[in-house]
Write an enzyme that holds these catalytic residues in place. Sequence first.
Site, PDB file in Angstrom:
ATOM      1  N   ALA A  59      -6.789  29.010 -37.702  1.00 20.40           N
ATOM      2  CA  ALA A  59      -5.566  28.210 -37.747  1.00 20.40           C
ATOM      3  C   ALA A  59      -5.223  27.701 -36.350  1.00 20.40           C
ATOM      4  CB  ALA A  59      -4.429  29.056 -38.291  1.00 20.40           C
ATOM      5  N   GLU A 119     -10.892  32.054 -44.761  1.00 20.40           N
ATOM      6  CA  GLU A 119     -10.034  31.940 -45.951  1.00 20.40           C
ATOM      7  C   GLU A 119     -10.371  30.680 -46.743  1.00 20.40           C
ATOM      8  OE1 GLU A 119      -6.275  32.539 -43.803  1.00 20.40           O
ATOM      9  OE2 GLU A 119      -5.910  34.187 -45.205  1.00 20.40           O
ATOM     10  N   GLU A 132      -6.890  38.133 -37.538  1.00 17.96           N
ATOM     11  CA  GLU A 132      -5.475  37.843 -37.258  1.00 17.96           C
ATOM     12  C   GLU A 132      -4.706  39.012 -36.654  1.00 17.96           C
ATOM     13  OE1 GLU A 132      -7.167  36.939 -39.880  1.00 17.96           O
ATOM     14  OE2 GLU A 132      -6.677  34.905 -40.484  1.00 17.96           O
ATOM     15  N   MET A 177     -19.968  55.097 -10.489  1.00 17.72           N
ATOM     16  CA  MET A 177     -19.628  53.672 -10.545  1.00 17.72           C
ATOM     17  C   MET A 177     -20.864  52.802 -10.320  1.00 17.72           C
ATOM     18  SD  MET A 177     -16.516  53.834 -11.320  1.00 17.72           S
ATOM     19  CE  MET A 177     -15.931  52.167 -11.214  1.00 17.72           C
ATOM     20  N   ASP A 187     -29.578  54.758  -3.001  1.00 14.64           N
ATOM     21  CA  ASP A 187     -28.796  55.956  -2.648  1.00 14.64           C
ATOM     22  C   ASP A 187     -29.505  56.654  -1.489  1.00 14.64           C
ATOM     23  OD1 ASP A 187     -27.158  58.448  -2.847  1.00 14.64           O
ATOM     24  OD2 ASP A 187     -26.469  57.484  -4.684  1.00 14.64           O
ATOM     25  N   GLU A 243     -15.711  57.375  -1.029  1.00 14.06           N
ATOM     26  CA  GLU A 243     -14.517  56.692  -0.510  1.00 14.06           C
ATOM     27  C   GLU A 243     -14.252  57.155   0.932  1.00 14.06           C
ATOM     28  OE1 GLU A 243     -13.268  54.273  -1.975  1.00 14.06           O
ATOM     29  OE2 GLU A 243     -11.084  54.207  -1.933  1.00 14.06           O
ATOM     30  N   LYS A 287     -18.622  53.722   4.638  1.00 14.27           N
ATOM     31  CA  LYS A 287     -18.681  52.363   4.094  1.00 14.27           C
ATOM     32  C   LYS A 287     -19.067  51.371   5.201  1.00 14.27           C
ATOM     33  CE  LYS A 287     -15.568  53.029   0.101  1.00 14.27           C
ATOM     34  NZ  LYS A 287     -16.450  52.970  -1.058  1.00 14.27           N
ATOM     35  N   SER A 291     -11.468  52.027  -4.284  1.00 18.01           N
ATOM     36  CA  SER A 291     -10.266  52.010  -5.115  1.00 18.01           C
ATOM     37  C   SER A 291      -9.003  52.046  -4.277  1.00 18.01           C
ATOM     38  CB  SER A 291     -10.286  53.147  -6.130  1.00 18.01           C
ATOM     39  OG  SER A 291     -11.046  54.227  -5.697  1.00 18.01           O
TER      40      SER A 291
HETATM   41  P1  NAD Z   1     -19.709  59.159  -6.785  1.00 19.65           P
HETATM   42  O1  NAD Z   1     -19.450  60.325  -5.914  1.00 19.65           O
HETATM   43  O2  NAD Z   1     -20.021  59.386  -8.210  1.00 19.65           O
HETATM   44  O3  NAD Z   1     -20.919  58.308  -6.191  1.00 19.65           O
HETATM   45  C1  NAD Z   1     -21.075  57.990  -4.846  1.00 19.65           C
HETATM   46  C2  NAD Z   1     -22.553  57.848  -4.597  1.00 19.65           C
HETATM   47  O4  NAD Z   1     -22.737  57.300  -3.286  1.00 19.65           O
HETATM   48  C3  NAD Z   1     -23.324  59.157  -4.636  1.00 19.65           C
HETATM   49  O5  NAD Z   1     -24.412  59.036  -5.496  1.00 19.65           O
HETATM   50  C4  NAD Z   1     -23.794  59.342  -3.193  1.00 19.65           C
HETATM   51  O6  NAD Z   1     -25.034  60.004  -3.095  1.00 19.65           O
HETATM   52  C5  NAD Z   1     -23.874  57.915  -2.735  1.00 19.65           C
HETATM   53  N1  NAD Z   1     -23.853  57.789  -1.283  1.00 19.65           N
HETATM   54  C6  NAD Z   1     -23.172  58.492  -0.376  1.00 19.65           C
HETATM   55  N2  NAD Z   1     -23.465  58.073   0.868  1.00 19.65           N
HETATM   56  C7  NAD Z   1     -24.353  57.095   0.751  1.00 19.65           C
HETATM   57  C8  NAD Z   1     -25.050  56.269   1.666  1.00 19.65           C
HETATM   58  N3  NAD Z   1     -24.889  56.406   2.973  1.00 19.65           N
HETATM   59  N4  NAD Z   1     -25.899  55.350   1.186  1.00 19.65           N
HETATM   60  C9  NAD Z   1     -26.084  55.213  -0.133  1.00 19.65           C
HETATM   61  N5  NAD Z   1     -25.453  55.963  -1.053  1.00 19.65           N
HETATM   62  C10 NAD Z   1     -24.609  56.887  -0.617  1.00 19.65           C
HETATM   63  O7  NAD Z   1     -18.455  58.201  -6.611  1.00 19.65           O
HETATM   64  P2  NAD Z   1     -17.906  57.069  -7.578  1.00 19.65           P
HETATM   65  O8  NAD Z   1     -16.892  57.647  -8.473  1.00 19.65           O
HETATM   66  O9  NAD Z   1     -19.048  56.326  -8.152  1.00 19.65           O
HETATM   67  O10 NAD Z   1     -17.131  56.129  -6.556  1.00 19.65           O
HETATM   68  C11 NAD Z   1     -17.786  55.260  -5.677  1.00 19.65           C
HETATM   69  C12 NAD Z   1     -16.774  54.288  -5.106  1.00 19.65           C
HETATM   70  O11 NAD Z   1     -16.134  53.603  -6.167  1.00 19.65           O
HETATM   71  C13 NAD Z   1     -15.679  54.916  -4.285  1.00 19.65           C
HETATM   72  O12 NAD Z   1     -15.333  54.068  -3.242  1.00 19.65           O
HETATM   73  C14 NAD Z   1     -14.545  55.035  -5.275  1.00 19.65           C
HETATM   74  O13 NAD Z   1     -13.291  55.061  -4.634  1.00 19.65           O
HETATM   75  C15 NAD Z   1     -14.725  53.761  -6.064  1.00 19.65           C
HETATM   76  N6  NAD Z   1     -14.149  53.729  -7.404  1.00 19.65           N
HETATM   77  C16 NAD Z   1     -14.215  54.826  -8.216  1.00 19.65           C
HETATM   78  C17 NAD Z   1     -13.667  54.777  -9.488  1.00 19.65           C
HETATM   79  C18 NAD Z   1     -13.746  55.940 -10.393  1.00 19.65           C
HETATM   80  O14 NAD Z   1     -13.096  55.933 -11.444  1.00 19.65           O
HETATM   81  N7  NAD Z   1     -14.518  56.958 -10.082  1.00 19.65           N
HETATM   82  C19 NAD Z   1     -13.074  53.592  -9.939  1.00 19.65           C
HETATM   83  C20 NAD Z   1     -13.041  52.466  -9.099  1.00 19.65           C
HETATM   84  C21 NAD Z   1     -13.587  52.569  -7.834  1.00 19.65           C
END
Ligand code: NAD
Length: 716
Positions: free
Chosen positions: A70, A119, A141, A328, A347, A406, A411, A433
């Site tokens: 619709a 429909e 719907e 993630m 990794d 994190e 990073k 995050s």
């Molecule tokens: P996680 O601990 O499951 O995974 C992190 C991975 O990074 C591990 O496998 C670790 O071995 C790897 N790592 C560490 N140092 C490294 C390096 N020097 N080189 C390469 N790999 C390396 O964490 P996660 O939950 O996947 O979170 C990862 C990121 O995503 C964080 O920044 C977190 O804040 C963000 N995040 C998490 C969520 C969530 O719900 N868990 C949601 C959104 C964002």
Amino acid sequence: MDTTHHSAVKFEKDADGIVTLTLDMPGRSMNVLNDELSAPLADAIAKIEADASIRGAILTSGKKEFLAGADIDKVFAMTNAEDAFKLAEDFKAFLRRLETCGRPVVAALNGTALGGGLELALGCHYRIAIDNPKAQFGLPESKLGLLPGGGGTQRLPRLIGIQAALPLMLEGKALKPAQAKQQGIIHELASDAADMMAKARAWIAANPQAAQPWDDKKFKWPGGDSKSPANVQMWAIAPSMASAKSWGNFPAIGNIMSCVFEGGLVDFDTACRLESRYFANCVVSQVSKNMIGSLWFQLNAINKGKSRPEGFERSKVTKLGVLGAGMMGAGIAYVSAQVGIDVVLLDTTQDAADKGKAYSAGLLDKDLKKGRTTAEARDALLARIKATTAYEDLDGCDLIIEAVFEDRALKADVTRKAEAVLAKTAVFASNTSTLPITGLAQASERPKHFIGLHFFSPVDKMPLVEIIKGRKTSPETLARAFDYVQQIRKTPIVVNDSRGFYTSRVFATYVMEGIALLLDGVHPRSIEVAGLQAGMPVGPLALQDEVSLSLSLHILDQTRKDFAAEGRPYVGHPANAVIEKMVRELDRPGKKAGKGFYDYPSGAHKHLWDGLATQFPVASEQPAQSELIDRLMFAQAIEAAKCFEEGVVETVADTNIGSIFGWGFAPHQGGALQFINAHGSAAFVKRAKALEKRYGARFKPGKLLLRMARDNQAFV
Ligand code: NAD
């Protein structure tokens, strides 16, 4: 051959006396059911009725799809129940004429037929569809707070049985041609258009006396009518099961059940009329206005690129690098490989990288078992993911997504290492995050190409990605990030860099308010129920356990430190004290540890920790449930409005859709800003001020809201 070309319906009569009606609305890519289509359809049926030499009719479409449904603009604009009732009655009157015209009528479904489109097909005597896996058939719907008002709630149960029809309408499920045939909605499949038309003609020739089963005096309901023993049993429990899931927040759910139940007790024409009444009730409901406004119009605007900078060609990622193969990173690798992107999953150890890849294998094996994929498709997807520890493998990536721990220094380190092997044009995204993107971009040689891509967990299920612009992020980088999010078939919202960005910041207010309620002596079970009744997917305390209290405490400590370093006073939330106590004193860090606000006994359902009552005594007098719901919802809406006012989010569409898709803000409310619109800004501010007086400054409406209330404005 008699050929008349109406504006939207082509009428062709051949030498055998078979009329083909081709729906082909000029100037539109799809056919939609509106006056422009229904007027020539009515003319066509009048011609068929008047011409005794016509032996049958075939209804088909000149577009790729049959009929999308619709005209939603029209339904959305309707505020008068009588208009809505008339709309439904007029369409049904046409369908009634079609199915009782005394000649066989076949729906030749060359593509998708949803809602009013299906429909229309159900008003034909026979349905043949081209077996195109992209075609969809269903009555969706309810997803917009409506119900099928063109006889769908009556014809479908009479065709396939009450128990098969109900879930299709309640869930708004779309079926592929083969599934629709299996369910008995479609009679026959065809290999292509010519085959379909030939089959249609053959059926007409073989069935000159076609009539609908429900017009047969001896009609028997498949599976029985509403009074049959099996259905009586079902009707005794189905409504309570549905309301246990929906908490009564979706009037369309109850209305669909009423249509089917009551329609199953009366004759077809009476049933159709009562459906029109329930349809009108849905059309004028605030819930359908909320849902159509955001989940249709605003979502479509987002999908069309409302928040994407103009002037850049659409881009596609062919090779993606994912740094960190944890929870993630593994999910991001999977959803990207799924759409054909080559992924390098990196990794620190090969073992960790392999484990990340194994996550995809696990998901695919499950799909394979359920018949949702094939062994070849699984192997092809897995072959696209390269698990590694070597940065050189990132060579040639056009996008990197960093998902390591994190930690700022870590990073920064992986950013530098990756950039050393990347082309100058590559985009670097962080899935942080909490850490501001502008700060993380300082480690980058090319901050213009640096951006935030905030995914949600679990990545393969969550539909949203929050894109965060750093101070130096270029519009082109934003456009490319936007395109990538759409490439992996997720919905992008665009936000500016700020603490907690948008989704985490507002989501936190829900959880924190739930915890504040606990501190105020509200029974924890009432708090959880209030969250669910409000339409949130999970109660606030259970949600805090999932996020983990220790993670929240970690973020709190970091925030306090940051404020101190910036010389700004930190005004804490009353819930902070509870989180500190739970983690530091009581050692209850959350679900992962098996203990938080809930206990998680192995092999049994979780239950609220019985020690809560000792730690946070329940007050002898409990507030009204509506007070709890208001606190939980106003806290979120006020914070979302502040994000909008501060420019953290720039569009109402992003704010609403981000709230529903990001953290499950009650969908029937249409999103966090629509929640305010539905109250009316003046009434909302009045209630917010009352909450502020009783519970504190967190309920203080921002300046924008005050201005809107004064001028009686809405978020548009
Ligand atoms: P996680 O601990 O499951 O995974 C992190 C991975 O990074 C591990 O496998 C670790 O071995 C790897 N790592 C560490 N140092 C490294 C390096 N020097 N080189 C390469 N790999 C390396 O964490 P996660 O939950 O996947 O979170 C990862 C990121 O995503 C964080 O920044 C977190 O804040 C963000 N995040 C998490 C969520 C969530 O719900 N868990 C949601 C959104 C964002």
